[in-house]
Design an enzyme around this catalytic site. Structure first.
Site: not given
Length: 376
Positions: A36-37, A88, A152, A155, A193
């Site tokens: 849902g992100g 999770i 990933s 960062k 980003n």
């Protein structure tokens, strides 16, 4: 006009090899965590284009799951959609989900991502980004999943914050699982980003501009690599299509962009003038922030793949062998997690991952910095 995040990319969007993705996804049972992100939901949308037989959409947020369920229910498609409200970190429920749906391909986008918040609550980042990932790696091996792709972040390179450290450990765990498994191929995708994702800098700037400013910048020299949400999602699918197991894939994202330049451009695209109509305020760097992010280290070897915008990084054999003690170290951390302070937790992370150099001084939590890649 309404400004599109792609207007701010500073380059053309990258288009990847859709034929290889189609061969990879078509007719498969696919599972997406964090569905849902921002990234997870776009993965769902992109997957639909390649005709999987089943799309299992896992999210721990009831609201996020409801929204992606509503969206997919209005799509005319032969794909069978299965929304699952699941955390999770809950290995038992995760086992039941995999036993029922038997996914062949897993895209792991679920994670905590907000850098300053994770600096204050590292135990929660560790529980989700490390222990939750371990649960997924184990259940994939036990259920003979064909391919697992970890989302990933840049960062993870020479990490200075908990977000980066936990995701780098997740990358290593992924490679370690690839050594252990005879069936499942595990790989990671690392990128910068994502423009327009929830909690990221663009929506924050847009709200500040709408309210008349000021637009807040932490450091005038701060730079980031940027990509669009569709680019990020296609890269994840592409990595799964070409990966053989053990790789960390990296996208050629062009040149990094100054956050200050991004803010000024967004103000101008909104029909206003920086400084005159909308003031810009420098607030100072926040906990765990780097001035400039990196996609890889100079010491890491990058090999070209058959796609000119995708590189692959492979750790040396000696590094991979050293990860065999990783599960023991992580298990020790799990046992200590409830008993030690925030700063001690960061020190323990640094013991596991020597490249991680925590900055232990905590300041205020700000709401306009996030690692714009993955959703819890």
């Amino acid at each position: 006009r309404e400004v599109s995040p792609v207007d701010l990319l500073g380059r053309d969007e990258i288009s990847l090899d859709k034929n290889s993705i189609k061969k990879f996804i078509r007719g498969k049972r696919v599972l997406v965590t964090g569905a849902g992100g921002s990234i997870g939901s776009e993965l769902v949308r992109q997957c639909i284009n390649y005709s999987p037989s089943l799309l299992v959409m896992i999210d721990s947020s009831e609201l996020n799951l409801f929204q992606i369920e509503q969206e997919t229910s209005n799509i005319s498609s032969t794909v069978l959609f299965k929304p699952v409200l699941l955390d999770i970190k809950d290995s038992l429920t995760l086992d039941k989900c995999f036993s029922e749906f038997k996914p062949q391909v897993v895209f792991h986008a679920a994670a905590y991502k907000h850098v300053p918040i994770q600096e204050h609550f590292p135990q929660e980042a560790i529980k989700t980004n490390i222990f939750g990932t371990i649960n997924l790696l184990d259940v994939c091996i036990n259920n003979y999943v064909e391919k697992f792709v970890l989302v990933s972040t840049d960062k993870a390179v020479r990490p200075t914050n908990v977000m980066g450290a936990t995701k780098r450990i997740a990358e290593l765990l992924c490679q370690n699982s690839n050594i252990k498994s005879n069936k499942t191929e595990f790989m990671s995708v690392r990128f910068g980003n994502v423009l327009g994702s929830s909690g990221s800098v663009i929506p924050t700037f847009q709200k500040q501009i709408k309210s008349g400013g000021p637009v807040t910048i932490t450091d005038p020299e701060m730079m980031r690599y940027f990509m669009s949400i569709p680019e990020a999602s296609q890269l994840i699918l592409q990595a799964g299509a070409i990966g053989k197991g053990g790789e960390v894939f990296i996208l050629d994202m062009g040149e990094p962009v100054k956050i200050l330049d991004l803010a000024e451009e967004l103000i101008r695209l909104s029909g206003l003038e920086p400084g005159d109509d909308i003031p810009i305020k420098i607030t100072g760097a926040r906990p765990g922030e780097k001035k400039i992010e990196e996609l890889s280290l100079a010491s890491e070897n990058l090999d070209q793949t058959k796609h000119d915008k995708i590189f692959v990084l492979k750790d040396s054999i000696s590094v991979l062998k050293s990860t065999k003690s990783l599960l023991d170290d992580v298990s020790t951390l799990k046992n200590k997690l409830k008993l030690i302070s925030v700063e001690e937790i960061k020190s323990e992370l640094s013991n596991i991952l020597p490249d991680y150099e925590p900055k232990l001084s905590l300041r205020h939590i700000s709401n306009n910095d996030s690692d714009d890649k993955a959703e819890a």
